[in-house]
Design an enzyme around this catalytic site. Sequence first.
Site, short mmCIF file in Angstrom:
data_model
loop_
_atom_site.label_atom_id
_atom_site.label_comp_id
_atom_site.label_asym_id
_atom_site.label_seq_id
_atom_site.Cartn_x
_atom_site.Cartn_y
_atom_site.Cartn_z
CB SER A 41 13.52 9.51 140.45
OG SER A 41 14.16 8.82 140.91
CE1 TYR B 24 17.49 12.11 138.56
CE2 TYR B 24 16.93 10.09 140.29
CZ TYR B 24 17.73 10.86 139.14
OH TYR B 24 16.14 10.14 138.49
P1 NAD Z 1 19.89 7.55 129.83
O1 NAD Z 1 20.95 7.76 130.95
O2 NAD Z 1 20.00 6.42 129.49
O3 NAD Z 1 19.25 8.07 129.45
C1 NAD Z 1 18.47 10.20 128.98
C2 NAD Z 1 18.52 10.24 128.18
O4 NAD Z 1 18.72 12.19 128.31
C3 NAD Z 1 20.28 10.45 127.88
O5 NAD Z 1 20.97 9.58 126.37
C4 NAD Z 1 20.71 11.72 127.62
O6 NAD Z 1 21.54 11.71 126.67
C5 NAD Z 1 19.42 12.93 127.15
N1 NAD Z 1 20.21 13.79 127.58
C6 NAD Z 1 20.41 14.11 128.60
N2 NAD Z 1 20.25 15.40 128.87
C7 NAD Z 1 19.22 15.98 127.97
C8 NAD Z 1 19.48 17.76 126.87
N3 NAD Z 1 19.45 18.75 127.92
N4 NAD Z 1 18.46 17.36 126.16
C9 NAD Z 1 18.55 16.34 125.32
N5 NAD Z 1 18.78 14.63 125.44
C10 NAD Z 1 19.22 15.15 127.03
O7 NAD Z 1 19.01 7.70 131.72
P2 NAD Z 1 17.42 6.41 132.07
O8 NAD Z 1 17.79 5.36 132.68
O9 NAD Z 1 16.61 5.72 130.76
O10 NAD Z 1 16.53 6.93 132.07
C11 NAD Z 1 15.35 7.37 131.82
C12 NAD Z 1 14.48 9.05 132.44
O11 NAD Z 1 14.28 7.91 133.68
C13 NAD Z 1 15.56 9.76 133.55
O12 NAD Z 1 14.61 11.62 133.36
C14 NAD Z 1 15.58 8.95 135.00
O13 NAD Z 1 16.57 10.21 135.50
C15 NAD Z 1 14.50 8.26 134.77
N6 NAD Z 1 14.44 7.49 135.66
C16 NAD Z 1 15.56 6.25 135.68
C17 NAD Z 1 15.67 4.96 136.73
C18 NAD Z 1 16.34 4.77 136.05
O14 NAD Z 1 17.05 2.98 137.22
N7 NAD Z 1 16.87 4.06 134.64
C19 NAD Z 1 14.98 5.26 137.76
C20 NAD Z 1 13.98 6.63 137.66
C21 NAD Z 1 14.04 7.55 137.02
#
Ligand code: NAD
Length: 333
Positions: free
Chosen positions: A127, A152
């Site tokens: 991130s 985070y």
């Molecule tokens: P999201 O919350 O929509 O998706 C993450 C998924 O992981 C969720 O569906 C959740 O149920 C699942 N999850 C969480 N813990 C789990 C576990 N222990 N076992 C199995 N499943 C689990 O988030 P997103 O926006 O799709 O983000 C995806 C990744 O990208 C994450 O790692 C997030 O930190 C990273 N990220 C996202 C953004 C953004 O702007 N969306 C920016 C930077 C980084």
Amino acid sequence: MKYLVTGAAGFIGSNLSAKLADAKNSVLGLDNFSSYYSPQLKRMRCIELLQPRNIEVVEIDLANLDKVQGIVLDFQPDVIIHLAAQPGVRTPLSNSFQYIENNLSAFGNILQSAVQNKVPGFLYASSSSVYGNSTEAPFKESNTSIRPISIYGATKLANEILVPPFVSRSATRARGMRFFTVYGPWGRPDMAYFRIINSLLDGSRFNKFGDGNVRRDFTYIDDITSGIEKLSLELASHAEGYSDVVNIGGGNPHSLNDLIEVISSKLGKNLKTSVINSHPNDTSLTCADVSTLVNLIGISPKVTLEEGINKTIEWAQKVEIQSRLKDWISSTN
Ligand code: NAD
């Protein structure tokens, strides 16, 4: 190619899985449907994006090492794309174990399983939060003096530090992808753009943190999913044991006030706001240097904020979506 996608019911994971399946890859998804925000939204993504493409999502918690090992051993993926995590920087201290369990323990489990099972490619979500309040913008991967200001961000930087010693003497190649404020259809209801769209559609007040001058390097979901797919193919060209980290961001930050303006003018309405103090975990700027990304795959994100927001609003205005926005938003902080 066989892809194992964790967090497949999540925003990025569901869109990515659909894209990989459309490119004739075999995709297996994993997700625990965590309650950080509406599990119903996650199930609806599965119904709308994954089931029509015959993508199975196995409901498992990655904090369980035996189950993770079993799935990796059975499926034998060519590539694991690990997106599951506790996202967001504002989870209160009393719930910070969620970051430890999901972003450190679960991360260690999937990484160990990848290496032990000789999975050739392991890509994982990092991130822009790893950069903290870095004053050297645009943010470069080569800057090693970065200090996250949120738990985070610290867990994401810890992931990046864990990876090289795990993979360096293994058959696995690994790549951390630093995402910058990803937005689009099927997005996350804890994010500002999602809430602004809903407030403009139903007339409710938007809680605006601070004066709106914080700037974010907004990146449209399709640019992220194309980038991940290309980065996974490029990773295969490296030797076993290789690892790196790469930014995927728009390279063109916009303020929260700009975002409000773009969405308000598209919908032709004025946003009602309640201004509250800015959150201490919110950094003032994110801005990606995309030269590493361009060197690796020859392209960088192209969708403008206006284009991406227009597509997101079109999605949000579908009857079956608009009628659920409020519930999805109230499911999270
Ligand atoms: P999201 O919350 O929509 O998706 C993450 C998924 O992981 C969720 O569906 C959740 O149920 C699942 N999850 C969480 N813990 C789990 C576990 N222990 N076992 C199995 N499943 C689990 O988030 P997103 O926006 O799709 O983000 C995806 C990744 O990208 C994450 O790692 C997030 O930190 C990273 N990220 C996202 C953004 C953004 O702007 N969306 C920016 C930077 C980084």
